[in-house]
Write a protein that holds these residues in place. Structure first.
Motif, PDB file in Angstrom:
ATOM      1  N   ILE A   4       0.839  -1.206   0.000  1.00  0.00           N
ATOM      2  CA  ILE A   4       0.000   0.000   0.000  1.00  0.00           C
ATOM      3  C   ILE A   4       0.870   1.251   0.000  1.00  0.00           C
ATOM      4  CG2 ILE A   4      -1.980  -1.073   1.150  1.00  0.00           C
ATOM      5  CD1 ILE A   4      -0.944   0.282   3.778  1.00  0.00           C
ATOM      6  N   PRO A   6       0.497   4.653   1.837  1.00  0.00           N
ATOM      7  CA  PRO A   6      -0.237   5.484   2.788  1.00  0.00           C
ATOM      8  C   PRO A   6       0.355   6.887   2.968  1.00  0.00           C
ATOM      9  CG  PRO A   6       1.299   4.124   3.980  1.00  0.00           C
ATOM     10  CD  PRO A   6       1.482   3.812   2.497  1.00  0.00           C
ATOM     11  N   ILE A  68      -6.544   5.726   6.414  1.00  0.00           N
ATOM     12  CA  ILE A  68      -7.106   4.603   5.650  1.00  0.00           C
ATOM     13  C   ILE A  68      -7.741   5.056   4.339  1.00  0.00           C
ATOM     14  CG2 ILE A  68      -8.799   2.708   5.643  1.00  0.00           C
ATOM     15  CD1 ILE A  68      -6.434   2.124   7.459  1.00  0.00           C
ATOM     16  N   THR A  71      -5.362   5.987   1.398  1.00  0.00           N
ATOM     17  CA  THR A  71      -4.346   4.996   1.030  1.00  0.00           C
ATOM     18  C   THR A  71      -4.773   4.218  -0.205  1.00  0.00           C
ATOM     19  OG1 THR A  71      -3.613   4.785   3.319  1.00  0.00           O
ATOM     20  CG2 THR A  71      -3.107   2.947   1.848  1.00  0.00           C
ATOM     21  N   LYS A  97       3.502  -1.752  11.122  1.00  0.00           N
ATOM     22  CA  LYS A  97       2.282  -1.022  11.454  1.00  0.00           C
ATOM     23  C   LYS A  97       1.591  -1.628  12.666  1.00  0.00           C
ATOM     24  CE  LYS A  97       0.757   0.742   7.014  1.00  0.00           C
ATOM     25  NZ  LYS A  97       1.537   1.916   7.278  1.00  0.00           N
ATOM     26  N   ASN A 101      -4.622  -1.334  12.768  1.00  0.00           N
ATOM     27  CA  ASN A 101      -4.700  -0.439  11.614  1.00  0.00           C
ATOM     28  C   ASN A 101      -4.268  -1.152  10.333  1.00  0.00           C
ATOM     29  OD1 ASN A 101      -5.779   1.686  13.057  1.00  0.00           O
ATOM     30  ND2 ASN A 101      -3.779   2.574  13.512  1.00  0.00           N
ATOM     31  N   ALA A 102      -3.308  -2.049  10.426  1.00  0.00           N
ATOM     32  CA  ALA A 102      -2.926  -2.850   9.259  1.00  0.00           C
ATOM     33  C   ALA A 102      -4.110  -3.699   8.798  1.00  0.00           C
ATOM     34  CB  ALA A 102      -1.718  -3.730   9.592  1.00  0.00           C
ATOM     35  N   HIS A 105      -6.404  -1.688   6.696  1.00  0.00           N
ATOM     36  CA  HIS A 105      -5.917  -1.545   5.323  1.00  0.00           C
ATOM     37  C   HIS A 105      -6.271  -2.774   4.497  1.00  0.00           C
ATOM     38  CE1 HIS A 105      -3.777   2.233   5.302  1.00  0.00           C
ATOM     39  NE2 HIS A 105      -3.099   1.903   6.378  1.00  0.00           N
ATOM     40  N   CYS A 109      -8.786  -2.763   1.214  1.00  0.00           N
ATOM     41  CA  CYS A 109      -8.344  -3.230  -0.109  1.00  0.00           C
ATOM     42  C   CYS A 109      -9.068  -4.497  -0.552  1.00  0.00           C
ATOM     43  CB  CYS A 109      -6.829  -3.478  -0.092  1.00  0.00           C
ATOM     44  SG  CYS A 109      -5.850  -1.965   0.049  1.00  0.00           S
TER      45      CYS A 109
END
Length: 192
Positions: A4, A6, A68, A71, A97, A101-102, A105, A109
């Motif tokens: 990603i 970010p 988020i 990204t 990360k 929060n990872a 992501h 996605c």
């Protein structure tokens, strides 16, 4: 910067921290050099440990709303993950990360992985990779090369982060790709 990008959100998050804490953090520099743990980056500003902890906590708190949505996946990320699955492999995301929060992501996605491990860097990533029996680890940072080496895995580097292809090769990457769009063909050739 492997799966990603970010960076715009990272700059925005540092802007929020600067406004709320009257800090002088360089969000653009941070975003251009992603990889090391946030607390370590903040300690580089010679801040006292209680303030570092407050900044990290607030960063993690605002991250979902600030980072988020801005990204984007890197070029070839989805096809790289699909290539691993098509080859019968397992997909692992091992990242510095903050793990919740990872996970956001990955959800944003639309990606499902076999294992997510957050809050680890360099040799710490290597511990997870070794536990999982990883044979290949793809990353964009010197710390990712160290992680692969610590796990006796093949270090595949992509030049999408803070280091160019020559720097990644000099740091010990076994394979250097310009980005993940080259990964499926490389993997097919590697398996052959």
């Amino acid at each position: 910067m492997t799966l990603i990008d970010p960076r715009p959100g990272m700059v925005a998050a540092f802007d929020v921290l600067n406004a709320e804490f009257d800090a002088a953090l360089d969000g653009a520099h941070f975003a251009a050099n992603l990889g090391p743990p946030l607390a370590d980056v903040l300690r580089g500003y010679e801040l006292d440990e209680p303030l570092v902890r407050k900044l990290v906590d607030r960063f993690r708190e605002i991250y979902p709303e600030v980072v988020i949505g801005s990204t984007e996946p890197t070029a070839g990320a989805a096809s790289a993950l699909a290539a691993v699955r098509a080859a019968g492999g397992r997909t692992l995301v091992v990242t510095g990360k903050y793990e919740p929060n990872a996970a956001l992501h990955l959800q944003a996605c639309g990606w499902t992985v076999d294992r997510l491990a957050g809050d680890v860097f360099a040799a710490g990533k290597g511990v997870v990779l070794r536990e999982e029996g990883a044979g290949i680890y793809v990353g964009d940072h010197y710390g990712d090369i160290a992680a692969a080496k610590a796990a006796d895995a093949l270090a595949v580097a992509v030049a999408t982060g803070p280091y160019d292809a020559d720097e990644l090769a000099a740091a010990g990457a076994d394979v250097v790709l310009p980005d993940l769009t080259a990964f499926p063909d490389w993997l097919a050739g590697h398996r052959a």
